[in-house]
Design a protein around this motif. Structure first.
Motif, PDB file in Angstrom:
ATOM      1  N   GLY A   1       0.893  -1.085   0.080  1.00 43.37           N
ATOM      2  CA  GLY A   1       0.050   0.033   0.087  1.00 43.37           C
ATOM      3  C   GLY A   1       0.826   1.215  -0.069  1.00 43.37           C
ATOM      4  N   ARG A   2       2.097   1.265   0.802  1.00 42.48           N
ATOM      5  CA  ARG A   2       2.904   2.314   0.752  1.00 42.48           C
ATOM      6  C   ARG A   2       3.446   2.817  -0.893  1.00 42.48           C
ATOM      7  N   PHE A   3       3.866   1.619  -1.336  1.00 37.16           N
ATOM      8  CA  PHE A   3       4.558   1.945  -2.730  1.00 37.16           C
ATOM      9  C   PHE A   3       3.419   2.276  -3.613  1.00 37.16           C
ATOM     10  N   TYR A   4       2.123   1.832  -3.624  1.00 42.17           N
ATOM     11  CA  TYR A   4       1.127   2.123  -4.510  1.00 42.17           C
ATOM     12  C   TYR A   4       0.712   3.589  -4.278  1.00 42.17           C
ATOM     13  N   GLY A   5       0.691   4.022  -3.081  1.00 38.99           N
ATOM     14  CA  GLY A   5       0.378   5.480  -2.712  1.00 38.99           C
ATOM     15  C   GLY A   5       1.616   6.392  -3.357  1.00 38.99           C
ATOM     16  N   GLN A   6       2.688   6.047  -3.096  1.00 41.15           N
ATOM     17  CA  GLN A   6       3.770   6.938  -3.682  1.00 41.15           C
ATOM     18  C   GLN A   6       3.753   6.698  -5.234  1.00 41.15           C
TER      19      GLN A   6
END
Length: 168
Positions: free
Chosen positions: A135-140
């Protein structure tokens, strides 16, 4: 009368342009402002993302085809002559920025597709694994994608203004 090469070039340009504008104007509405009770939130989001990805692949194919077409038939294509070296450099820079931004959108889109919270399938291939999504990579990737979209809108307006200025 325009030659066949010019007509194909302009057709590729305008089809890609309309498809880009459709994607830019339709994606937010398709994901965010639809009654989710029809299909459910997950299925609706999954289908919207898959449709967006298919249209983006279409844009990518059209842009690559036009790039090749321009190189192959450059001598047959009518182009407005640049009004000096600065103008020629500016036109080249704007076109290079279009290619870079569209490439960046494709890369960030793939990054999001591989880490989506929903299962994404294209051409029978599953791109995302919901269990292992980051989710963090997706958000970036989403943040960069949205910045590129904003930059693309500015570039489209600059391109449009440049065409009007050059044809005055």
């Amino acid at each position: 009368m325009a030659n066949k090469q010019y007509i194909v070039d302009r057709s590729l340009h305008w089809i890609a342009a309309f498809l880009i504008l459709f994607i830019l104007m339709n994606m937010g509405a398709q994901i965010h402002t639809v009654n989710y009770q029809i299909k459910g939130q997950i299925l609706h989001r999954q289908e919207a993302i898959q449709l967006h990805a298919l249209m983006a692949i279409g844009v990518f194919a059209l842009v690559i085809l036009r790039f090749i077409w321009e190189r192959r038939f450059a001598t047959y294509l009518k182009r407005q002559s640049p009004q000096g070296k600065l103008h020629a450099r500016f036109v080249q820079t704007v076109h290079a920025c279009f290619y870079l931004i569209l490439s960046g959108l494709g890369i960030t889109g793939l990054g999001m597709a591989f880490n989506a919270e929903v299962s994404i399938h294209l051409f029978g291939v599953q791109l995302s694994d919901v269990v292992n999504s980051d989710g963090r990579f997706y958000g970036q990737m989403l943040d960069i994608h949205l910045q590129l979209i904003t930059t693309l809108w500015w570039l489209i307006m600059l391109h449009f203004a440049g065409v009007i200025y050059a044809r005055r």
